[in-house]
Design a protein around this motif. Structure first.
Motif, PDB file in Angstrom:
ATOM      1  N   THR A  22       0.859  -1.054  -0.096  1.00  0.00           N
ATOM      2  CA  THR A  22       0.115   0.088  -0.103  1.00  0.00           C
ATOM      3  C   THR A  22       0.881   1.221  -0.091  1.00  0.00           C
ATOM      4  O   THR A  22       0.507   2.259  -0.730  1.00  0.00           O
ATOM      5  N   LEU A  23       1.739   1.210   0.781  1.00  0.00           N
ATOM      6  CA  LEU A  23       2.811   2.397   0.687  1.00  0.00           C
ATOM      7  C   LEU A  23       3.567   2.557  -0.534  1.00  0.00           C
ATOM      8  O   LEU A  23       3.588   3.568  -1.187  1.00  0.00           O
ATOM      9  N   ASP A  24       3.811   1.345  -1.228  1.00  0.00           N
ATOM     10  CA  ASP A  24       4.377   1.429  -2.598  1.00  0.00           C
ATOM     11  C   ASP A  24       3.244   2.086  -3.430  1.00  0.00           C
ATOM     12  O   ASP A  24       3.706   2.777  -4.436  1.00  0.00           O
ATOM     13  N   ALA A  25       2.140   1.761  -3.410  1.00  0.00           N
ATOM     14  CA  ALA A  25       1.026   2.119  -4.393  1.00  0.00           C
ATOM     15  C   ALA A  25       0.972   3.742  -4.098  1.00  0.00           C
ATOM     16  O   ALA A  25       0.516   4.427  -5.098  1.00  0.00           O
ATOM     17  N   LEU A  26       1.008   4.324  -2.968  1.00  0.00           N
ATOM     18  CA  LEU A  26       1.033   5.781  -2.771  1.00  0.00           C
ATOM     19  C   LEU A  26       2.311   6.425  -3.082  1.00  0.00           C
ATOM     20  O   LEU A  26       2.375   7.612  -3.121  1.00  0.00           O
ATOM     21  N   GLY A  27       3.245   5.605  -3.545  1.00  0.00           N
ATOM     22  CA  GLY A  27       4.812   6.232  -3.708  1.00  0.00           C
ATOM     23  C   GLY A  27       5.276   6.644  -2.824  1.00  0.00           C
ATOM     24  O   GLY A  27       6.343   7.486  -2.949  1.00  0.00           O
ATOM     25  N   LEU A  28       5.360   6.009  -1.507  1.00  0.00           N
ATOM     26  CA  LEU A  28       6.095   6.230  -0.256  1.00  0.00           C
ATOM     27  C   LEU A  28       6.950   5.174  -0.218  1.00  0.00           C
ATOM     28  O   LEU A  28       6.735   4.169   0.045  1.00  0.00           O
ATOM     29  N   THR A  29       8.343   5.489  -0.549  1.00  0.00           N
ATOM     30  CA  THR A  29       9.252   4.434  -0.716  1.00  0.00           C
ATOM     31  C   THR A  29      10.160   4.489   0.447  1.00  0.00           C
ATOM     32  O   THR A  29      11.081   3.649   0.832  1.00  0.00           O
ATOM     33  N   ARG A  30      10.130   5.667   1.394  1.00  0.00           N
ATOM     34  CA  ARG A  30      11.408   5.743   2.134  1.00  0.00           C
ATOM     35  C   ARG A  30      10.646   6.843   3.390  1.00  0.00           C
ATOM     36  O   ARG A  30       9.492   7.441   3.112  1.00  0.00           O
ATOM     37  N   ASN A  31      11.188   6.545   4.616  1.00  0.00           N
ATOM     38  CA  ASN A  31      10.620   7.440   5.829  1.00  0.00           C
ATOM     39  C   ASN A  31      10.938   8.956   5.524  1.00  0.00           C
ATOM     40  O   ASN A  31      12.110   9.237   4.748  1.00  0.00           O
ATOM     41  N   GLN A  32      10.082   9.820   5.767  1.00  0.00           N
ATOM     42  CA  GLN A  32      10.130  11.117   5.483  1.00  0.00           C
ATOM     43  C   GLN A  32       9.713  11.568   4.021  1.00  0.00           C
ATOM     44  O   GLN A  32       9.803  12.959   3.643  1.00  0.00           O
ATOM     45  N   LYS A  33       9.323  10.659   3.188  1.00  0.00           N
ATOM     46  CA  LYS A  33       9.015  11.105   1.825  1.00  0.00           C
ATOM     47  C   LYS A  33       7.699  11.757   1.813  1.00  0.00           C
ATOM     48  O   LYS A  33       6.776  11.068   2.591  1.00  0.00           O
ATOM     49  N   THR A  34       7.546  12.833   1.048  1.00  0.00           N
ATOM     50  CA  THR A  34       6.183  13.329   0.711  1.00  0.00           C
ATOM     51  C   THR A  34       5.697  13.381  -0.507  1.00  0.00           C
ATOM     52  O   THR A  34       6.476  13.377  -1.506  1.00  0.00           O
ATOM     53  N   VAL A  35       4.483  12.896  -0.634  1.00  0.00           N
ATOM     54  CA  VAL A  35       3.968  12.863  -2.014  1.00  0.00           C
ATOM     55  C   VAL A  35       2.344  13.649  -2.154  1.00  0.00           C
ATOM     56  O   VAL A  35       1.915  13.718  -1.197  1.00  0.00           O
ATOM     57  N   VAL A  36       1.951  14.112  -3.195  1.00  0.00           N
ATOM     58  CA  VAL A  36       0.927  14.788  -3.451  1.00  0.00           C
ATOM     59  C   VAL A  36      -0.005  14.081  -4.325  1.00  0.00           C
ATOM     60  O   VAL A  36       0.212  13.463  -5.227  1.00  0.00           O
ATOM     61  N   HIS A  37      -1.322  13.671  -3.725  1.00  0.00           N
ATOM     62  CA  HIS A  37      -2.313  13.150  -4.511  1.00  0.00           C
ATOM     63  C   HIS A  37      -3.724  13.730  -4.450  1.00  0.00           C
ATOM     64  O   HIS A  37      -3.740  14.518  -3.811  1.00  0.00           O
ATOM     65  N   GLU A  38      -4.320  13.202  -5.611  1.00  0.00           N
ATOM     66  CA  GLU A  38      -5.715  13.864  -5.643  1.00  0.00           C
ATOM     67  C   GLU A  38      -6.527  13.252  -4.516  1.00  0.00           C
ATOM     68  O   GLU A  38      -6.313  12.219  -4.052  1.00  0.00           O
TER      69      GLU A  38
END
Length: 59
Positions: A22-38
């Motif tokens: 689920t984290l991979d699907a959200l684009g979160l591959t490491r700690n403290q990484k931030t991504v923007v989603h709709e």
């Protein structure tokens, strides 16, 4: 649609494989990484599954 910022705040070590995927699907591959989603129901459902590992704020 509104945008949301999702930041991983806890490690994925010793987590079940479904949560890691689920984290991979959200684009979160490491700690403290931030991504923007709709702000869609699908993304909110994924965030709900890993809410103890991430921090969510409006972008």
């Amino acid at each position: 649609m509104a945008k949301i910022k999702v930041t991983q705040v806890k490690s994925r070590i010793r987590r079940p494989n479904k949560q890691k995927l689920t984290l991979d699907a959200l684009g979160l591959t490491r700690n403290q990484k931030t991504v923007v989603h709709e702000d869609t129901p699908q993304v909110l459902g994924m965030i709900n599954k890993v809410k103890h590992l991430v921090q969510v704020e409006k972008a």
